[in-house]
Design an enzyme around this catalytic site. Structure first.
Site, PDB file in Angstrom:
ATOM      1  N   ASP A  51       7.923  25.238  24.577  1.00  0.00           N
ATOM      2  CA  ASP A  51       6.975  25.925  25.452  1.00  0.00           C
ATOM      3  C   ASP A  51       6.147  26.960  24.696  1.00  0.00           C
ATOM      4  O   ASP A  51       4.964  27.123  24.966  1.00  0.00           O
ATOM      5  CB  ASP A  51       7.719  26.619  26.590  1.00  0.00           C
ATOM      6  N   GLY A  52       6.775  27.664  23.768  1.00  0.00           N
ATOM      7  CA  GLY A  52       6.056  28.683  23.003  1.00  0.00           C
ATOM      8  C   GLY A  52       4.928  28.079  22.180  1.00  0.00           C
ATOM      9  O   GLY A  52       3.847  28.653  22.062  1.00  0.00           O
ATOM     10  N   ARG A  86       0.992  28.771  22.514  1.00  0.00           N
ATOM     11  CA  ARG A  86       0.203  29.177  21.349  1.00  0.00           C
ATOM     12  C   ARG A  86      -1.032  28.287  21.214  1.00  0.00           C
ATOM     13  O   ARG A  86      -2.127  28.755  20.910  1.00  0.00           O
ATOM     14  CB  ARG A  86       1.059  29.131  20.079  1.00  0.00           C
TER      15      ARG A  86
END
Length: 135
Positions: free
Chosen positions: A64-65, A69
């Site tokens: 998810d990060g 990003r």
């Protein structure tokens, strides 16, 4: 040519294999690759990802990060806000009995959650303090 941006998580175990596959398929798919500096070592034909506004698509490899990003790099700050507003608008139209069911089931779930936590807590029983270094 399709301009494809590549964003990845260096901690992703299969990242090198996936990037090698992307590199192999680049010619057959007509891809022009642009990548973050960390990915350039794996994608030898890629250019640095300097101007994301010129991309046709973005490939996000990770969790998810990494996805967030990639969205930030594309400048899509309005998408999450629109998602919240649309969901809120749809929730306002729900009937009263749906809201009652939600509150009842949420209370039931929270009761189970807290009762389980009170009985199985390591910190509450004193076991977690030594492990966490708290005296």
């Amino acid at each position: 040519m399709i301009r494809l941006g590549v964003v990845g998580n260096a901690g992703y175990p299969e990242l090198a294999d996936v990037l090698a596959t992307v590199e192999e398929l680049r010619g057959a798919l007509g891809l022009e690759l642009y990548a973050e500096p960390e990915m350039l070592g794996h994608l030898h034909s890629a250019r640095p990802l300097a101007d994301p506004s010129r991309l046709d698509a973005m490939l996000s490899l990770g969790g998810d990060g990494t996805l967030l990003r990639a969205a930030r790099r594309l400048g899509l700050h309005v998408v999450p806000i629109l998602g919240i507003l649309i969901c809120g608008y749809m929730m306002v139209g729900l009937p009263k009995d749906t809201w009652i069911r939600l509150i009842v089931w949420m209370a039931f779930g929270l009761l189970i959650y807290f009762l389980y936590g009170m009985r199985h807590s390591r910190i509450g029983s004193g076991q977690g303090q030594a492990r966490a270094g708290i005296d």
